[in-house]
Scaffold this motif. Sequence first.
Motif, PDB file in Angstrom:
ATOM      1  N   ILE A 136      -3.602  63.676 -42.954  1.00  0.00           N
ATOM      2  CA  ILE A 136      -3.103  62.319 -42.670  1.00  0.00           C
ATOM      3  C   ILE A 136      -3.887  61.308 -43.508  1.00  0.00           C
ATOM      4  N   GLY A 137      -3.317  60.122 -43.701  1.00  0.00           N
ATOM      5  CA  GLY A 137      -3.994  59.081 -44.499  1.00  0.00           C
ATOM      6  C   GLY A 137      -4.247  59.617 -45.902  1.00  0.00           C
ATOM      7  N   GLY A 138      -5.468  59.463 -46.363  1.00  0.00           N
ATOM      8  CA  GLY A 138      -5.814  59.905 -47.714  1.00  0.00           C
ATOM      9  C   GLY A 138      -5.670  61.398 -47.909  1.00  0.00           C
ATOM     10  N   SER A 139      -5.623  62.149 -46.829  1.00  0.00           N
ATOM     11  CA  SER A 139      -5.463  63.600 -46.964  1.00  0.00           C
ATOM     12  C   SER A 139      -3.994  64.005 -47.036  1.00  0.00           C
ATOM     13  N   SER A 188      -8.444  67.850 -44.454  1.00  0.00           N
ATOM     14  CA  SER A 188      -9.135  66.807 -43.686  1.00  0.00           C
ATOM     15  C   SER A 188     -10.561  66.705 -44.197  1.00  0.00           C
ATOM     16  N   LYS A 189     -10.912  65.533 -44.671  1.00  0.00           N
ATOM     17  CA  LYS A 189     -12.275  65.362 -45.175  1.00  0.00           C
ATOM     18  C   LYS A 189     -13.285  65.710 -44.082  1.00  0.00           C
ATOM     19  N   THR A 190     -13.035  65.205 -42.883  1.00  0.00           N
ATOM     20  CA  THR A 190     -13.993  65.400 -41.784  1.00  0.00           C
ATOM     21  C   THR A 190     -13.736  66.683 -41.000  1.00  0.00           C
ATOM     22  N   THR A 193     -10.124  65.109 -37.532  1.00  0.00           N
ATOM     23  CA  THR A 193      -9.075  64.130 -37.225  1.00  0.00           C
ATOM     24  C   THR A 193      -8.064  64.717 -36.231  1.00  0.00           C
ATOM     25  N   GLY A 248     -11.724  59.287 -48.600  1.00  0.00           N
ATOM     26  CA  GLY A 248     -10.417  59.866 -48.250  1.00  0.00           C
ATOM     27  C   GLY A 248      -9.280  59.295 -49.087  1.00  0.00           C
ATOM     28  N   GLN A 330      -2.515  52.041 -48.071  1.00  0.00           N
ATOM     29  CA  GLN A 330      -3.809  52.544 -47.598  1.00  0.00           C
ATOM     30  C   GLN A 330      -4.924  52.168 -48.571  1.00  0.00           C
ATOM     31  N   GLU A 334      -6.956  49.473 -46.550  1.00  0.00           N
ATOM     32  CA  GLU A 334      -8.100  50.117 -45.899  1.00  0.00           C
ATOM     33  C   GLU A 334      -9.383  49.820 -46.676  1.00  0.00           C
ATOM     34  N   GLN A 468     -14.454  52.075 -43.595  1.00  0.00           N
ATOM     35  CA  GLN A 468     -13.195  51.769 -42.890  1.00  0.00           C
ATOM     36  C   GLN A 468     -13.429  51.777 -41.392  1.00  0.00           C
ATOM     37  N   VAL A 471     -10.739  51.294 -38.371  1.00  0.00           N
ATOM     38  CA  VAL A 471      -9.805  52.273 -37.785  1.00  0.00           C
ATOM     39  C   VAL A 471     -10.413  53.004 -36.590  1.00  0.00           C
ATOM     40  N   LYS A 475      -9.056  54.747 -32.286  1.00  0.00           N
ATOM     41  CA  LYS A 475      -9.252  56.197 -32.110  1.00  0.00           C
ATOM     42  C   LYS A 475     -10.111  56.452 -30.880  1.00  0.00           C
TER      43      LYS A 475
HETATM   44  O1  F6P Z   1      -8.611  56.919 -39.853  1.00  0.00           O
HETATM   45  C1  F6P Z   1      -8.649  56.617 -41.187  1.00  0.00           C
HETATM   46  C2  F6P Z   1      -9.072  57.806 -41.997  1.00  0.00           C
HETATM   47  O2  F6P Z   1     -10.416  58.067 -41.817  1.00  0.00           O
HETATM   48  C3  F6P Z   1      -8.754  57.598 -43.474  1.00  0.00           C
HETATM   49  O3  F6P Z   1      -9.726  56.875 -44.124  1.00  0.00           O
HETATM   50  C4  F6P Z   1      -8.606  59.002 -43.943  1.00  0.00           C
HETATM   51  O4  F6P Z   1      -7.950  59.077 -45.174  1.00  0.00           O
HETATM   52  C5  F6P Z   1      -7.821  59.595 -42.797  1.00  0.00           C
HETATM   53  O5  F6P Z   1      -8.342  58.968 -41.649  1.00  0.00           O
HETATM   54  C6  F6P Z   1      -7.906  61.090 -42.651  1.00  0.00           C
HETATM   55  O6  F6P Z   1      -9.230  61.511 -42.476  1.00  0.00           O
HETATM   56  P1  F6P Z   1      -9.616  63.012 -42.681  1.00  0.00           P
HETATM   57  O7  F6P Z   1      -9.336  63.384 -44.085  1.00  0.00           O
HETATM   58  O8  F6P Z   1     -11.079  63.115 -42.356  1.00  0.00           O
HETATM   59  O9  F6P Z   1      -8.786  63.851 -41.739  1.00  0.00           O
END
Ligand code: F6P
Length: 502
Positions: A136-139, A188-190, A193, A248, A330, A334, A468, A471, A475
């Motif tokens: 989602i988002g940048g991913s 997902s970077k993290t 999500t 992201g 975004q 963002e 960012q 956001v 959440k």
């Molecule tokens: O909630 C915003 C955000 O952190 C964006 O900056 C990012 O692209 C998106 O969520 C997805 O995050 P992730 O790649 O960690 O799942």
Amino acid sequence: MGMSDVDGIWGGIADTAARSLTDLFTAEPDRLSRFVIDEGGIRFDFSKTHLDADIVGRFATLAEAMGLAQKRDDLFSGKRINVTEDRAVEHSAERGQGAPESVARARAFHARMRALIDAIEADALGPIRHVLHVGIGGSALGPDLLIDALGREADRYDVAVVSNVDGAALDEVFKRFDPTATLLVVASKTFTTTETMLNAASALAWLEQGGVEDPYGRVIALTASPEKAVEWGVDETRILPFAESVGGRYSLWSSIGFPAALALGWDAFEELLEGAAAMDRHFRLTPIERNAPAIAAFVDLYYAAIRGAETRGVFAYDERLRLLPSYLQQLEMESNGKQVTADGQSIHRPTAPITWGGVGTDAQHAVFQLLHQGTHLVPVEFIAAIEPGHVLDEGHHRQLLINAFAQGAALMAGKASEDPARAYPGNRPSTTILLDRVDPTRLGALLAFYEHRVFVNGVLLGLNSYDQFGVELGKAIAKSIENEGTDRFDPSTRALIERAFG
Ligand code: F6P
């Protein structure tokens, strides 16, 4: 130079005489050579904006006062310019432009990605035809844009990008894809999500129910948190990491670009990186008055921070670029939708405008009324390509381009009429970005141009474009509704929850 000097420069820009666009063309016979920049197979035409030599000079002074050149060096040399998160900002290292150790690390990650693509092509993970990318988002936005823009003729793999937690999005793909021929890509970077992890779990269950014996064996993880992907059950050999310093919304160049590289082929992905690298070099080495991202940022700041434009409209006159406005929403909002400087002081001028837009010519028949005769000032950006993306009669493409150019001309010229309802005030600004063609090299350059434009906007506003925090609150509240119930919420929110869940 102190803040009051900086305020003085802003004040000087605000005090410049507001000449009409047509007057500017008369007063500056060299306007085209001054405000049209051809770079990397893309024409950037800023001549139909209210910038003139004086305003550009004043923005250049502001850039100097805000330390743009030093900050640009810091960006490219891997300094920790994302101060609120104490991180470097290294998406350009993914295209070979950055600190040597970061470039080497990015190359190693790319090599790993390429080896996995080779293995998939050789059917090492089974006979794959479908690729389900969840993120989602940048991913999601970057890969989705790349595949939609460049992959229309590609028949290597059928890729679906699913971002929304609304099960309808996944369900649609489940109906279309054969689980036994599907690769599941979790981006997902993290790797925390909520939406992505829920979608990933449902997709994994679908693979299992669809008869895939080892569903985890079909999962590829794209992440800057490989340990979390391992915990989730992905085998280390199928994790494609990228650096924490790649944000992201700046990550399509990293392993987040995997589905695009798979769908388009590795050569295309490398061309994309090379196109972006060429724009990096242009941004780093070109004097400010010929520097496309810098001039574009001056346009943005002039209208948003000085003339009070609350939005900017982006219209892609090319079906292949129809996802560009969402991608830019975004990237721009963002990054620069902030109210404090990097060191926490209030910013007392408007920051990023609201980015919105659509596709031409459709938008002409829907929203352009307001652009031509409404009361809002909306700087417009047209993006088009000289070569068509289809083999239909050339009349189609001719009409498309003529319409794009006509809209810019009409916004600028306006038209007098004795009937007020039929009068067009004109003097409405637009920028035209004309690509020779939509190919990986030019798209790479275009997206890097937008990234650097965001950077210049951020530096001149004194904010940190790379966090960012805005956001996070929503959440956190969603989590606490899920985990702790509703007691501490307002009556409206409590009643809505009660109504939905009983
Ligand atoms: O909630 C915003 C955000 O952190 C964006 O900056 C990012 O692209 C998106 O969520 C997805 O995050 P992730 O790649 O960690 O799942």
